[in-house]
Design an enzyme around this catalytic site. Structure first.
Site, PDB file in Angstrom:
ATOM      1  CE  LYS A 789      -4.453  -0.924   2.255  1.00 37.53           C
ATOM      2  NZ  LYS A 789      -5.231  -0.688   3.493  1.00 37.53           N
ATOM      3  N   GLY A 790       0.326   2.315  -0.503  1.00 32.94           N
ATOM      4  CA  GLY A 790       1.050   3.572  -0.489  1.00 32.94           C
ATOM      5  C   GLY A 790       0.105   4.704  -0.787  1.00 32.94           C
ATOM      6  CG  PHE A 792       1.040   3.818  -5.027  1.00 31.16           C
ATOM      7  CD1 PHE A 792       0.365   2.647  -5.297  1.00 31.16           C
ATOM      8  CD2 PHE A 792       2.134   3.773  -4.183  1.00 31.16           C
ATOM      9  CE1 PHE A 792       0.759   1.451  -4.725  1.00 31.16           C
ATOM     10  CE2 PHE A 792       2.540   2.585  -3.607  1.00 31.16           C
ATOM     11  CZ  PHE A 792       1.846   1.420  -3.882  1.00 31.16           C
ATOM     12  CB  VAL A 795       0.792  -3.568  -5.332  1.00 31.89           C
ATOM     13  CG1 VAL A 795       1.226  -4.766  -6.173  1.00 31.89           C
ATOM     14  CG2 VAL A 795       1.358  -2.290  -5.900  1.00 31.89           C
ATOM     15  CG  ASP A 906      11.550   5.711  -5.230  1.00 28.58           C
ATOM     16  OD1 ASP A 906      12.211   6.063  -4.230  1.00 28.58           O
ATOM     17  OD2 ASP A 906      10.405   5.249  -5.151  1.00 28.58           O
TER      18      ASP A 906
END
Length: 1106
Positions: A789-790, A792, A795, A906
């Protein structure tokens, strides 16, 4: 001033100091007063210190003059090439590592030659070609707080700091005095006697402070030696943006004593003056000591609550009459206190650990050898007594760690201005929302990205609100912005007050040609400035961008006519208003515009009121632009130094000289080519991609015998990222020949590539396209688990309902993408995936498909079940061979990205996945930046704090070298299981990156230290990998001497570790915090408009190999 005159000037300064010491010695012998003797002793001490500094400068000048007079040709810096030209960068499609055309990975000439035992690799084929390659200079190991201490040995840097600080304080105090004088006159007119007396007292105190500041400033000006050195970089430490934020927390301050101050005069028969100290935080009085006649205080502790403040000011007063008299002043930045405490904390941890900096290892400390036959991890076992494999263990010699013995305090004598010293004990506890534990363990960190602010367009400028954490100067009115928010143009960096930006009527030069502007936008005052370089030794601000000019000669320019100062890179942005202030120029232009509007009809006037009268191209993003070559034309957009204001008659005359031209209609002037999105012609884009796939193959691709056999092309069009980008930007064929085709491609071949595209488009218009095999959608998948999770989105692990194949699907909410202006970033992420797909690179995560629903977009990626390297390094330490193996595969992935014009930005352990066969895959392309070739730059502030290069933190333009800095941090973490730069919050990490030297175990192999030292070089132009040969410089380093690059690329090297899973759907290699969450898509309540949905047209994609 030439060398002889400068030496003579320094000699006169030395003789003057000697004369002052002689006079002080005579005075001491002629008096028995202990207070006078103490003051005289302090003068003698300071004089001797000054003489030592001046004699050192004298030796430097004499040595430089001897070199200039008798230097041989070999003593001078040699150019990169014999003819003096710069090295030619490789073409964009030059890939010697992958093709047989130039050099194979396994070629002996491509590997590092054996035998180089020194720190510098010998004979590397892609090393710096210069005989005397530049070497990073040793960085002085001091802080800003060290410079204001009384006994600081760094007198040269202290003089530069105080010249700037005192001049600024003097200018502020003069403004304060002018304001008080107005109040005195106002109260006098009103007859308010009490208020007038109070204001009069403040005016007297301000006058006394001004005298103290002038006295201190003169003392430092007398000591300053202006040594012009082309080699010395300018000191930009005082003008660093986005770095020194106001801090909140608890300041603990204890005042012990003052010494060597010049006490205020008192009558012969009265007792000595009473002395006390006042503490101010941002001009507000927070504390005051008791009055004393002994210059000492026994118990004066203060706990001061700090709320978003930058600086504390301590003023020493003597009270011998009715009013106190200031006799000494000191300014301490709160961020400098916090930085000093951070460094002390780290020093206390490393003192007993045996870890040293690289320069100390080079003096015989490090003789470890990188032995290929040694056991993995033989030289980096955790210290005895520790549990092997724990997340907090490090190299041999005892890893630093654990809490310090007691609270960290700063206890020192600080220099008062103009004379004297004060004994203080300081500490500061920051108030942090998300405090990180200050240990050596590695933990997951999210990436940060500069938020896109609301854009206010004015005269072509794209103004965004910017919070400044240092003293800025408004380019329009010339007043200061003191630690405040202002407006800054995202394109040309024009900076002004919020109240001033609506008054700006001069154009942004980054978007216009001054010569083609309508006549009514100009005034007849067009006198160019005569900018020349000068040595900046005091506080001067750039008249365009508003930042404080750095110390030195390289970056500072001054107009010899009007005295205006600016950065060298800002000179072409300053308008030709020499002799006129910006306020006057804008007043004249406003008058001209009003006269023009008055002469036009109401309809035309209303039609033009909100426009920028200039032809322009499609709007560009305000952030993250590739470096622009600004046209060398003057522009209206900077403030003038205080000069005479033109009279009303002059403004009227300038207005009357204007004759409204018979200009074309507004629509003609405003004509802008329509922007075509990539989604307007999906058939054309697909056809172009098919033509590109067959016609744009490079010679390397055609001739590489080791390339894996590609599957035959499918019946539908193959998607090519170059064609996608070309059609998205609607580039005409002429422009595409310059931009879209690979660099270095013959012109005839480019034309042949364009022609089939056009023919194919015509065919597609007549023949309906074939239906795709399968249109992938949400109903094809079952979601099994959440993998991550983020900010964004999520996933998730999913399997296809028909084939039960597993995929990782990245899910993004359209609402979030639009709210954060990330539409173009999402499309860019897809294009980077297509670049990785183009050659099915073995170490890059591949994309199988993209699709969308009304509320979300989905990236269907290959599923890597082995987890990421962060998980594995937390489970157990990597040995040297294992870290080297992963580093080699990551290096080839970065090499491929850079050869395709992409910087990654990144790189970290969290983003490197491990396959079940033991090889790595780099994932998460959300921060990638396209079109970044050798020499290209960008400026977006983004990345993961511990991995961000110094040039990003300093808000400078940066290029591909930021990936090599992050690569150095990655190797350091894999070898030592801790980060080279750490702190309790992001600001402390940033301070560490800019100031700290990485430390290494005393027995760490020399080659490992060497590559880290060269990758973690703060000067990007000197960093390993920053040259035109890019990754080849790093591949040629001795750290990779035993690597056969061809075997690495084709996965012929046995991996040192294989992850295990119990079943294909086993998610034990992922964080349980995520895998324990139920894999469902949360409902989205908002409904997107049709215009918002149009932003995502053309997003769907299916790979040929899917």
């Amino acid at each position: 001033m030439d060398g002889d005159d400068l030496i003579a000037s320094v000699y006169r300064k030395i003789e003057r100091e000697k004369a002052l010491i002689t006079a002080a010695s005579n005075m001491r012998q002629s008096t028995d007063n202990p207070l006078v003797q103490q003051r005289v002793d302090a003068n003698i001490r300071d004089g001797r210190k000054n003489i030592a500094y001046l004699e050192e400068k004298m030796r430097e000048l004499q040595l430089r003059q001897m070199k200039q007079e008798g230097a041989s040709p070999t003593d001078k810096r040699l150019p990169p090439n014999p003819d003096g030209s710069a090295p030619v960068p490789p073409p964009k499609d030059y890939a010697p590592g992958y093709s047989g055309h130039e050099r194979e990975y396994g070629d002996a000439s491509g590997a590092y030659p054996h035998g180089g035992a020194g720190t510098m690799p010998s004979g590397a084929p892609f090393a710096d070609p210069r005989p005397f390659a530049p070497v990073p200079k040793a960085r002085p190991n001091y802080t800003k707080l060290d410079l204001i201490k009384y006994d600081t040995p760094y007198l040269g840097p202290k003089i530069q700091l105080m010249l700037s600080q005192l001049e600024f304080k003097l200018s502020v105090e003069k403004q304060y005095k002018a304001g008080i004088e107005k109040m005195v006159r106002l109260y006098q007119d009103e007859g308010d006697r009490k208020s007038r007396q109070d204001a009069e007292g403040r005016r007297i105190e301000s006058n006394q402070k001004i005298q103290l500041l002038k006295q201190a400033l003169k003392r430092y000006e007398d000591l300053h030696v202006d040594i012009e050195s082309a080699e010395a970089p300018d000191d930009e430490s005082l003008s660093t943006p986005n770095l020194r934020k106001p801090l909140t927390g608890l300041l603990t301050l204890r005042i012990h004593a003052v010494e060597d101050v010049d006490h205020a005069a008192s009558s012969r028969f009265s007792r000595g003056p009473e002395t006390f100290v006042v503490v101010k935080v941002e001009d507000a009085i927070k504390a005051r000591t008791k009055a004393t006649r002994t210059d000492k205080w026994q118990d004066e502790p203060f706990n001061i609550e700090i709320d978003k403040a930058n600086e504390i000011e301590l003023t020493v007063y003597d009270k011998s009459g009715d009013r106190p008299t200031p006799i000494g002043m000191l300014w301490v930045r709160i961020s400098d206190i916090a930085e000093e405490m951070r460094r002390k904390k780290i020093e206390s941890e490393f003192n007993a650990s045996g870890w040293v900096s690289a320069d100390k290892m080079e003096h015989g400390a490090a003789h470890g050898r990188q032995d290929a036959g040694g056991a993995p991890g033989s030289s980096n076992r955790p210290p005895s007594g520790g549990h092997s494999g724990g997340p907090g263990q490090g190299y041999a010699g005892g890893a630093p760690g654990g809490a310090s013995a007691g609270p960290v305090l700063i206890d020192s004598w600080f220099a008062l201005e103009p004379v004297g010293r004060i004994h203080l004990t300081l500490s500061f506890a920051k108030q942090l929302k998300d405090r990180r534990p200050f240990d050596i363990g590695l933990n997951r960190q999210g990436a940060v990205r500069q938020k896109k602010e609301e854009v206010h367009e004015k005269q072509g400028h794209k103004f965004v609100t910017q919070q400044f954490y240092n003293i800025m100067r408004c380019a329009l009115c010339g007043d200061f912005l003191k630690y405040a928010a202002g407006m800054q143009c995202a394109d040309c960096k024009y900076t002004c007050h919020r109240k001033c930006y609506p008054k700006v009527v001069t154009k942004c030069i980054s978007k216009a040609n001054y010569e083609t502007d309508p006549d009514e936008e100009k005034i007849n005052h067009r006198i160019p400035h005569r900018f020349e370089g000068f040595s900046n030794i005091s506080a001067n601000w750039c008249c365009h961008c508003g930042y404080l000019l750095p110390f030195g000669r390289k970056s500072a320019k001054r107009c010899t006519e009007c005295g205006l100062t600016c950065h060298a890179q800002c000179t072409h942005l300053v308008p030709d208003f020499c002799g006129m202030s910006m306020e006057a120029a804008n007043q004249i232009l406003e008058t001209l515009i009003r006269a023009k509007n008055h002469n036009k009809s109401a309809s035309v006037s209303s039609g033009l009121s909100g426009r920028t009268l200039r032809p322009g191209g499609p709007p560009q993003a305000p952030q993250d632009n590739v470096a622009l070559a600004y046209p060398q034309k003057p522009v209206e957009g900077a403030y003038g130094a205080p000069q005479r204001q033109p009279s009303a008659e002059a403004i009227s005359a300038a207005t009357n000289t204007y004759i409204p031209p018979q200009s074309p209609t507004a629509a003609q002037r405003q004509h802008i080519p329509p922007r075509t999105s990539s989604s307007q012609s999906p058939a054309a884009a697909a056809a172009a991609a098919a033509a590109a796939a067959t016609g744009l193959r490079t010679p390397q691709q055609a001739s590489d015998p080791n390339r894996p056999v590609q599957p035959p092309p499918s019946s539908h069009a193959h998607y090519d990222p170059a064609a996608y980008a070309s059609y998205q930007q609607a580039i005409p064929p002429q422009a595409m020949q310059k931009m879209g085709a690979p660099y270095g491609m013959p012109q005839q071949q480019q034309q042949q590539a364009v022609a089939p595209m056009q023919q194919q488009v015509a065919v597609k218009e007549e023949i309906p396209p074939q239906q795709p095999k399968v249109r992938i959608g949400l109903d094809h998948f079952n979601f099994l688990a959440v993998l991550g999770k983020g900010n964004f989105g999520k996933v998730m692990l999913a399997e296809t309902k028909s084939t039960k194949k597993l995929y990782a699907i990245k899910v993004l909410k359209k609402e979030f993408i639009i709210e954060n202006d990330e539409v173009e970033s999402t499309k860019s992420e897809k294009r980077v995936f297509l670049i990785a797909n183009k050659e099915r690179h073995p170490f890059l995560l591949n994309l199988h498909a993209c699709f969308q629903t009304e509320t979300r977009v989905y990236f269907v990626m290959e599923y890597i079940s082995g987890g990421d390297l962060m998980l594995h390094i937390q489970r157990g330490q990597f040995g040297l061979k294992r870290a080297q193996f992963y580093a080699a595969e990551v290096l080839l992935a970065l090499k491929y990205f850079h050869e395709n014009g992409v910087i990654y930005r990144d790189l970290k352990l969290d983003n490197i996945l491990l396959t079940l066969d033991g090889h790595i895959k780099i994932a998460d392309y959300g921060l990638c930046k396209e079109n970044m070739w050798y020499g290209s730059t960008t400026s977006t502030f983004c990345g993961t704090p511990e991995f961000m290069a110094p040039e990003i933190l300093l808000d400078k333009k940066y290029g591909r070298a930021v990936d090599w800095w992050a690569f150095g941090v990655l190797i350091y973490q894999m070898l030592l299981q801790q980060s080279p730069f750490r702190g309790e919050d992001e600001d402390e990490i940033y301070d560490a990156i800019l100031a700290d030297e990485p430390l290494y175990p005393i027995h760490m192999p020399r080659d490992s230290v060497s590559i880290l030292q060269k990758l973690l070089t703060r000067e990007p132009e000197l960093r390993l990998g920053s040259g035109p040969t890019d990754a080849q410089e790093v591949m040629s380093h001795a750290f990779f001497r035993n690597i056969n690059w061809d075997d690495i690329y084709h996965k012929r090297v046995p991996p040192p570790f294989l992850p295990t899973i119990s079943s294909p759907t086993d998610t034990s290699n992922f964080d349980q915090e995520f895998t324990s969450v139920t894999p469902v898509l949360t409902p989205v309540q908002s409904v997107l408009s049709q215009a918002m949905q149009e932003e995502f047209r053309g997003f769907s994609y299916t790979a040929d190999f899917a």
